[in-house]
Design an enzyme around this catalytic site. Structure first.
Site, mmCIF file in Angstrom:
data_model
loop_
_atom_site.group_PDB
_atom_site.id
_atom_site.type_symbol
_atom_site.label_atom_id
_atom_site.label_comp_id
_atom_site.label_asym_id
_atom_site.label_seq_id
_atom_site.Cartn_x
_atom_site.Cartn_y
_atom_site.Cartn_z
ATOM 1 N N HIS A 148 9.591 -4.678 15.488
ATOM 2 C CA HIS A 148 9.265 -4.454 14.153
ATOM 3 C C HIS A 148 10.131 -3.643 13.276
ATOM 4 O O HIS A 148 10.140 -3.500 12.096
ATOM 5 C CB HIS A 148 7.876 -3.664 13.906
ATOM 6 C CG HIS A 148 6.692 -4.183 14.309
ATOM 7 N ND1 HIS A 148 6.032 -5.090 13.267
ATOM 8 C CD2 HIS A 148 6.097 -4.655 15.372
ATOM 9 C CE1 HIS A 148 4.884 -5.561 13.833
ATOM 10 N NE2 HIS A 148 4.839 -5.317 15.251
ATOM 11 N N LYS B 144 3.556 1.527 -1.108
ATOM 12 C CA LYS B 144 4.085 1.398 0.144
ATOM 13 C C LYS B 144 4.490 2.704 1.026
ATOM 14 O O LYS B 144 4.366 3.779 0.048
ATOM 15 C CB LYS B 144 5.289 0.430 0.586
ATOM 16 C CG LYS B 144 6.421 0.847 -0.577
ATOM 17 C CD LYS B 144 7.640 -0.248 -0.481
ATOM 18 C CE LYS B 144 7.510 -1.650 -1.107
ATOM 19 N NZ LYS B 144 7.730 -2.622 -0.112
ATOM 20 N N ARG B 145 4.642 2.660 2.122
ATOM 21 C CA ARG B 145 5.106 4.288 2.707
ATOM 22 C C ARG B 145 6.319 4.588 1.817
ATOM 23 O O ARG B 145 6.993 3.763 1.419
ATOM 24 C CB ARG B 145 5.383 4.266 4.047
ATOM 25 C CG ARG B 145 4.276 4.015 5.045
ATOM 26 C CD ARG B 145 3.456 5.123 5.039
ATOM 27 N NE ARG B 145 3.856 6.387 5.619
ATOM 28 C CZ ARG B 145 3.211 6.970 6.639
ATOM 29 N NH1 ARG B 145 1.945 6.514 7.178
ATOM 30 N NH2 ARG B 145 3.901 7.875 7.280
ATOM 31 N N LYS C 53 13.240 2.372 1.898
ATOM 32 C CA LYS C 53 12.214 1.390 0.716
ATOM 33 C C LYS C 53 12.741 1.890 -0.693
ATOM 34 O O LYS C 53 12.331 1.025 -1.681
ATOM 35 C CB LYS C 53 10.952 1.580 1.044
ATOM 36 C CG LYS C 53 10.554 1.024 2.280
ATOM 37 C CD LYS C 53 8.769 1.543 2.590
ATOM 38 C CE LYS C 53 8.444 1.097 3.749
ATOM 39 N NZ LYS C 53 7.887 -0.392 3.809
ATOM 40 N N THR D 210 5.023 -6.695 4.047
ATOM 41 C CA THR D 210 3.784 -7.705 3.934
ATOM 42 C C THR D 210 3.194 -7.270 2.657
ATOM 43 O O THR D 210 2.689 -8.237 1.811
ATOM 44 C CB THR D 210 2.614 -7.552 4.965
ATOM 45 O OG1 THR D 210 2.460 -5.806 5.092
ATOM 46 C CG2 THR D 210 3.225 -8.038 6.431
ATOM 47 N N LYS E 94 1.390 -9.862 -0.700
ATOM 48 C CA LYS E 94 -0.048 -9.372 -1.080
ATOM 49 C C LYS E 94 0.132 -9.555 -2.591
ATOM 50 O O LYS E 94 -0.627 -10.181 -3.338
ATOM 51 C CB LYS E 94 -0.696 -8.082 -0.889
ATOM 52 C CG LYS E 94 -0.685 -8.227 0.708
ATOM 53 C CD LYS E 94 -1.408 -6.687 1.178
ATOM 54 C CE LYS E 94 -0.756 -6.171 2.553
ATOM 55 N NZ LYS E 94 -0.777 -4.912 2.670
HETATM 56 C C1 LIG Z 1 0.190 -4.109 3.078
HETATM 57 C C2 LIG Z 1 0.072 -2.708 3.322
HETATM 58 C C3 LIG Z 1 1.319 -1.841 3.712
HETATM 59 C C4 LIG Z 1 2.784 -2.477 3.843
HETATM 60 O O1 LIG Z 1 3.102 -2.407 2.657
HETATM 61 P P1 LIG Z 1 4.922 -2.871 2.901
HETATM 62 O O2 LIG Z 1 5.128 -3.207 1.182
HETATM 63 O O3 LIG Z 1 4.919 -4.118 3.285
HETATM 64 O O4 LIG Z 1 5.571 -1.811 2.894
HETATM 65 C C5 LIG Z 1 1.141 -0.522 3.970
HETATM 66 N N1 LIG Z 1 -0.155 0.121 3.678
HETATM 67 C C6 LIG Z 1 -1.234 -0.414 3.233
HETATM 68 C C7 LIG Z 1 -2.419 0.192 2.889
HETATM 69 C C8 LIG Z 1 -1.227 -2.056 3.014
HETATM 70 O O5 LIG Z 1 -2.190 -2.929 2.664
#
Ligand SMILES: *Cc1c(COP(=O)(O)O)cnc(C)c1O
Length: 824
Positions: free
Chosen positions: A368, A559-560, A565, A667, A671
């Site tokens: 990952h 995101k984190r 990032k 991911t 979304k």
């Molecule tokens: C999808 C998701 C992530 C991952 O987000 P990235 O933008 O890909 O880092 C992290 N936390 C939650 C709650 C999510 O739904």
């Protein structure tokens, strides 16, 4: 259970019509919650409803298990230290296909459905993307009728709840089990011993064969808790089986009798600490013994459980790998490799070569990350203290592997050091990624670029050795949760215009292409986005007290929080916009609202400072009357799956701005695009594939390529040059450093600015100009609402590839070689 009893139960207790559901809710209110309707709280009603829904799932779960057993179905075991499923209730109602019926039942009881759903506390058993991916895959496996068990840890406290105090992140304990958990079925009889520590001894068995006995020092017991995972529109209901630790004996009677009551109880407490809390870091915990114990604990319980189930079939253990394939979600469960060897060789007296054949054909490993600091390693001395027998097995695996490699590459010893599972040095370490690669039949990256970089940069020597081993499966997300459930306005519109096929066949969103230029449809599309923005604005107001305007462009980064990032790149753009507007009040740009969300690891100073900086800039901008109707910044606290439901659909712009070569896949990017946001992004992770799919004219690209990043790194990077050559950048950094956003305190953000000027590990300053210019193009594009809407529609229409159903189909065909099983 006889068929007669089974159908009787179904007809009397688990009817799917509104009347039966209503009856069921009332019965649970009385018989489970022990409340009369007139005194029941919202939480009582939630629990009653949850139990009513659960009743309707359990029979499916039992029938599924029975079917799989009768068919001796090949089964995927998805081993993951994290699962982040999000709230269960609404998702389960959708999967059962009783949304209307439940709404009707709830309405008849005079209750508000939305506020009942709000009652649920989500299981935050993961940090972010990795745990969420595991949950999406569980959803898709069930929906695709793939027999699967998710194995993990039932943390008593999941990821911390984030509060913002004075702009800083404050961590609060996540007591998600305080009010009970209607979705799990405890299996107190399903328990396994897990041993730790001690030493090993060699002995000869009755046949004179040399064997090894592990004499451990202590043990804990793992108890199973099952959560059913229903497929959408099918009967298949798989299991998420999470392990919770218990003390082996409630009391150490020896200590108890000698009067050391505290010492006796303490032992119990220590054992139960094992699954107490999730490590809130998305990088490995260097040398944290408890973390290693957690990993071994859940892996050992899971493998013992798999062997238990397997032996019921009466088949010999040397065929184990035909029954199971076990996917390692990152290296966290990689100890499964020596553990299976131990179970086969030590416990079941299998010879090494046969056991190795079985093991190597059981596991597949998903990598990952490309960040070198995120590749898990355990100090040898720690490993030896906790798992002495496993270390011996790893030595044996390594020595045989190096012999194999030596012959295959026909080279000299120096080359082998790079392949070795053991990293030599002052403090030798076990390289878990190497262990995972050696012990698996396939290794996969999570996006095309990531898999290629794995082959070229991270594991090149393994790739040379086994050219067919490293493959790619681009991540995906479930359209059930991240569209059907969380974007109901869009789901309704789609149903009217293209039907519902997309829910399980996301490629059929292609039908939208024909509507992209239809003015009527565009208008409806805009209405949907508008409603979603209003919802996001309501939630943001409730969470922060900050009003935001749904007429403005919603530019979202959730995101984190991590330097790679680059939330701070986003922030520098905001400061730049602010400066432009202050210097030139007549400037005509569409009003924007910047929404941030995300947790920082509690020990990650720079990430926490970035959160503080976002909030400080927000405070100044939101208070400045010149920014009224022009610029807003909000930090949405406690980003989790529940808040994600209202955030992704409310976005116009999706920020995917990591430095190229750092984000394995992402991911969140999927979304957002699936919910009609346009992406501003780098050529990183799955962004590249998203751009390919949606068309480059429908994607806002900026920044260096991974090759350019590497080249710059080679030639030597001097961030200050970029600052000196770009007055806007210099000004933004100067403002941040000066104390302008920190009540005159010129020290507060100094570390952040210094970090950028001296080193800038993620090359924020290099990509700044390209990013800011790209953002200007976005502002221009947003003025043409028709064109923007067209792009938004085309994005959604072309996101079919990013369904986790496609990912699972690829795992199924290319890695697992497993067939679906119908459940009736
Ligand atoms: C999808 C998701 C992530 C991952 O987000 P990235 O933008 O890909 O880092 C992290 N936390 C939650 C709650 C999510 O739904």
């Amino acid at each position: 259970m006889s068929e007669v009893t089974s159908s009787k139960i179904q007809s009397t207790r688990v009817g799917m019509d509104a009347a039966a559901i209503k009856q069921s809710i009332l019965e649970h209110l009385v018989h489970t919650q022990s409340r009369f309707p007139d005194v029941a709280s919202e939480s009582d009603w939630y629990n009653a409803l949850a139990h009513a829904v659960r009743d309707r799932m359990l029979e499916r779960m039992m029938v599924t298990a029975k079917t799989y057993k009768a068919n001796k179905s090949r089964t995927v075991c998805y081993l993951s230290a994290e699962f982040l499923p999000g709230p269960h209730l609404a998702n389960n109602i959708l999967a059962l296909g009783i949304w209307q019926e439940v709404q009707e039942a709830v309405a008849q009881l005079g209750l508000d459905f939305e506020s009942l759903l709000e009652e649920e506390v989500e299981p935050g058993l993961g940090n972010g993307g990795l745990g969420r991916l595991a949950a999406c895959y569980m959803d898709s496996m069930a929906t695709l009728k793939i027999p699967a068990i998710g194995y993990g840890i039932r943390y008593e406290f999941g990821i911390f709840r984030q509060e913002i105090e004075d702009g800083w992140q404050v961590e609060k304990t996540d007591k998600w089990l305080s009010y009970g958990n209607p979705w799990e079925i405890p299996r107190p009889r399903l328990r396994f011993n897990v041993h730790f520590g001690g030493h090993t001894e060699q002995f000869k068995d009755i046949d004179g064969i040399l064997r090894v006995k592990w004499i451990p020092e202590w043990r804990v017991i793992g108890v199973a808790h099952d959560t059913p995972v229903m497929g959408y529109g099918v009967k298949n209901t798989n299991l998420l089986r999470l392990w919770s630790s218990e003390a082996a004996e409630s009391f150490n009677f020896q200590a108890f009798n000698t009067g050391d009551y505290y010492g006796a109880v303490n032992e119990k407490v220590t054992s139960e600490n094992l699954t107490k809390v999730l490590y809130p870091n998305d990088e490995p915990e260097a040398g944290k013994r408890l973390r290693l114990e957690q990993q071994y604990f859940f892996v050992s319980c899971s493998l013992q459980d798999m062997v238990r189930i397997y032996l019921q079939s009466g088949d010999p253990l040397d065929q184990f790998h035909h029954k199971y394939t076990a996917q390692l979600n990152d290296t966290h469960p990689a100890i499964a490799i020596p553990e299976l060897m131990r179970l086969l060789v030590d416990r079941n007296q299998m010879d090494w070569d046969t056991a190795w054949h079985v093991t190597r054909n059981t596991f597949a490993y998903t990598n990952h990350t490309l960040l070198p600091e995120a590749l898990e390693k355990w100090p040898l001395d720690l490993f030896k203290k906790v798992l002495p027998r496993h270390l011996e097995i790893i030595y044996e695996i390594n020595s045989r592997f190096l012999d194999e490699a030596r012959m295959k590459i026909h080279g000299l010893n120096g080359h082998l050091e790079k392949l070795s599972i053991i990293e030599e040095g002052a403090r030798p370490q076990v390289r878990m990624a190497h262990l995972a690669v050696v012990g698996s039949y396939k290794v996969n990256g999570v996006a095309e670029l990531h898999s290629e970089l794995l082959r070229q940069n991270v594991l090149p020597d393994f790739h040379a050795l086994w050219p067919d081993k490293i493959t790619n499966v681009t991540n995906g997300v479930t359209p059930r949760r991240f569209m059907l459930l969380s974007n109901q306005p869009l789901a309704h519109l789609l149903r009217e215009r293209i039907g519902c096929g997309w829910v399980t066949d996301l490629d059929s969103l292609h039908k939208l292409e024909a509507l992209a230029d239809d003015p009527d449809f565009q208008q409806q599309w805009q209405k949907v986005k508008r409603r979603n923005k209003e919802r996001l604005a309501r939630h943001a107001l409730a969470a922060t007290g900050q009003k935001i305007d749904p007429d403005s462009l919603f530019d979202v980064q959730v995101k984190r929080v991590h330097e790679y990032k680059r939330q701070h790149l986003n922030l520098l753009h905001i400061i730049t916009l602010y400066n432009r507007l202050k210097d030139n009040p007549g400037l005509d740009i569409p009003p924007r609202t910047f929404v941030f969300g995300g947790k920082a690891a509690p020990g990650y100073f720079m990430a926490k400072l970035i959160i503080k900086a976002i909030n400080s800039v927000a405070e100044v901008i939101n208070r400045d009357p010149d920014m009224d109707g022009r610029l807003r910044v909000v930090f949405f606290p406690n980003f989790n799956v529940k808040t994600a439901h209202c955030i992704y659909p409310g976005a116009d712009v999706s920020e995917q701005i990591s430095l190229a070569g750092k984000e394995a896949s992402g991911t969140g990017n999927m979304k957002f695009a699936l919910n009609g946001a346009l992406t501003v992004g780098t050529l990183d992770g799955a962004n590249i594939e998203i751009r390919e799919e949606v068309g480059k004219e429908n994607f806002f690209l900026f920044g260096m390529t991974e090759a350019e990043v590497s080249a710059l790194q080679q030639q030597g990077y001097h961030p200050q040059d970029y600052c000196q050559n770009d007055p806007e950048l210099k000004s933004a950094l100067d403002f941040l450093a000066s104390g302008y956003f920190s009540h005159g305190d010129a020290t507060l953000f100094r570390p952040l600015v210094d970090n950028l000027l001296n080193g800038d590990p993620y090359k924020v300053l290099v990509d700044y100009r390209s990013y800011v210019d790209c953002q200007a193009r976005i502002s221009e594009a947003y003025r043409d609402r028709q064109e923007w809407t067209r792009m938004s529609i085309l994005n959604v229409a072309r996101m079919g590839k990013f369904s986790s159903d496609r990912s699972i189909q690829e795992y199924t065909n290319n890695i697992w070689k497993i067939a679906s099983v119908d459940v009736f």
